[in-house]
Design a protein around this motif. Structure first.
Motif, short mmCIF file in Angstrom:
data_model
loop_
_atom_site.label_atom_id
_atom_site.label_comp_id
_atom_site.label_asym_id
_atom_site.label_seq_id
_atom_site.Cartn_x
_atom_site.Cartn_y
_atom_site.Cartn_z
N SER A 1 -2.73 -31.01 17.75
CA SER A 1 -3.89 -30.11 17.86
C SER A 1 -5.10 -30.81 18.47
O SER A 1 -5.81 -30.24 19.31
N GLY A 2 -5.33 -32.06 18.08
CA GLY A 2 -6.48 -32.80 18.61
C GLY A 2 -6.34 -33.06 20.10
O GLY A 2 -7.30 -32.90 20.87
N VAL A 3 -5.14 -33.45 20.53
CA VAL A 3 -4.89 -33.72 21.95
C VAL A 3 -5.01 -32.44 22.77
O VAL A 3 -5.66 -32.41 23.83
N PHE A 4 -4.42 -31.36 22.27
CA PHE A 4 -4.44 -30.10 23.01
C PHE A 4 -5.86 -29.55 23.13
O PHE A 4 -6.22 -28.95 24.14
N ALA A 5 -6.66 -29.77 22.09
CA ALA A 5 -8.04 -29.28 22.12
C ALA A 5 -8.87 -29.98 23.19
O ALA A 5 -9.85 -29.42 23.70
#
Length: 444
Positions: A116-120
């Protein structure tokens, strides 16, 4: 920050919550029905599958709207079963078994949570040119679904598109339009609900409403983890569901930006991260309780826009009602009696509103620049093309077919890729949300 909204009383918010629930109910219930029928589940298993699916829709929605520093985007979003997961889940269930299917869902939920952090951080790849194009394609690609329901649901049926179905659907649309145009305040905000109820009454008078689902449903059901047995984990099934989850994340990204535009709130990287995390948790829990992956429903964007009520309170009630309906299958079955033509009429209005929301976002783009014009034109063309003609990818490998027959994914790949190709060195403006609140708020 979200613009200050007029307070909505609890009774009014509850009615608006029912409207949100009915807007997504049939689409979400359709997923367990299709998968259960394809895998030859017993009637007892199907009863569990449908009721617990509705229960988990409420839990998944609550995870998103009750935002905290760890998860939840805090927008008026409603989550339901990811329709794009139907075909791959059936394929996995038929090739292996449903325990392998649920193992793949659990693994996919963990994957979404962890990335989630990378995709955000990919937020910069979604300027108004990309986001507006994506939202427009989401709305337009759903219009055929609305028309399929408008005609009766089953295109192979002899009654499909008969005058009765079309009259019911047209009456529903006209009712929604009448109350939205001439209604005032709260009455106008529940125009969709009035259309659904009015259309169902007309269909009942024409003999198209059956109460059999209510009579056959049980009164109470308890959610049971691993109801169908201990999950099994198989690598190709997991990879397939991870790829489908990425498609859902792309779609959710567009919905988050669209809702941010509607309610007047700028969506930041941290908002996206928490939104993806909530969906990852919802998908993981779906696997634990033997239901399905959950994603943000785009039709509720049109509903929020149309009602003019942009606070979270109605959606909080909607989540509560979904949980209750999941525990009381007989009560929940009441929502399933709404005939397809009625749903089709309401969908036509809501999906059209989603498409128009995307067009509004594209108004912020400089289309005097031919490169921007080409990005939007080609991406919309590809997205709608594979939606209308999915067989064009029939000679690709099975997994690739599942992905590239998705108009939303094709539009996303095209819009992001072409925008990077043409505008990599050109600063792209953030979404301007100053006009996010429309004139309807003056009547509340």
């Amino acid at each position: 920050m979200m613009n200050k909204q007029p307070d909505v009383s609890a009774p009014k918010a509850a009615v608006l919550g029912i409207q949100h629930l009915l807007a997504m109910y049939s689409g979400s219930v359709l997923v367990p029905i299709l998968i259960g029928a394809s895998l030859h589940f017993s009637s007892e298993q199907m009863t569990y599958l449908v009721s617990i699916d509705i229960f988990m829709c409420g839990i998944a929605t609550a995870l998103q709207i009750f935002a905290n520093k760890y998860f939840g985007i805090g927008l008026p979003v409603v989550l339901g079963c990811a329709v794009q997961a139907v075909a791959p889940l059936i394929m996995i269930g038929q090739k292996f078994d449903f325990r392998t299917m649920y193992g793949a869902i659990i693994a996919a939920g963990l994957f979404v949570f962890l990335i989630s952090g990378v995709f955000a951080k990919l937020r910069r790849f979604f300027p108004p040119l990309v986001t507006g194009t994506l939202i427009t394609v989401i709305g337009l690609s759903l219009i055929p679904v609305a028309f399929q329901n408008l005609g009766g649901g089953d295109t192979a049926a002899k009654s499909f598109g008969n005058m009765g179905n079309l009259a019911i659907g047209a009456f529903t649309v006209l009712l929604i339009l009448a109350f939205n145009v001439w209604g005032r305040g709260f009455v106008r905000s529940i125009a969709i609900l009035i259309g659904l109820v009015g259309g169902t009454v007309l269909a009942g008078l024409m003999g198209q409403v059956s109460f059999a689902p209510v009579a056959e449903a049980s009164w109470f059901h308890v959610p049971t983890p691993f109801y169908f047995g201990v999950p099994k984990f198989e690598w190709s099934s997991i990879v397939t569901m991870i790829l489908i989850s990425l498609v859902s994340m792309v779609e959710s990204t567009g919905v988050f930006f669209a809702l941010g535009d509607v309610v007047g709130r700028r969506i930041e990287q941290d908002d996206l991260r928490r939104g993806y995390r909530a969906e990852g948790i919802a998908v993981f829990l779906g696997g634990i309780f033997n239901t399905f992956p959950y994603t943000t429903f785009s039709q509720n964007v049109g509903l929020v826009q149309l009602s003019g009520i942009k606070t979270r309170k109605p959606v909080i009630f909607s989540a509560l009602f979904l949980v209750i309906l999941g525990l009381l299958p007989k009560v929940g079955a009441l929502a399933t009696i709404i005939p397809n033509p009625v749903l089709g009429g309401a969908m036509l209005v809501m999906f059209g509103m989603v498409a128009v929301q995307g067009i509004r976002m594209l108004q912020q783009v400089d289309f005097h620049n031919d490169k921007n014009l080409l990005v939007a034109a080609i991406s919309i063309g590809l997205g709608l093309g594979v939606t209308v003609q999915p067989d064009i990818v029939q000679f690709l490998p099975k997994t690739a077919q599942l992905l590239f027959s998705s108009g939303i994914l094709m539009a996303s790949i095209s819009a992001v890729g072409l925008n990077l190709l043409f505008n990599a060195r050109t600063p792209q403006p953030d979404l301007d949300i100053k006009d996010g609140l429309n004139e309807k708020d003056d009547d509340k």
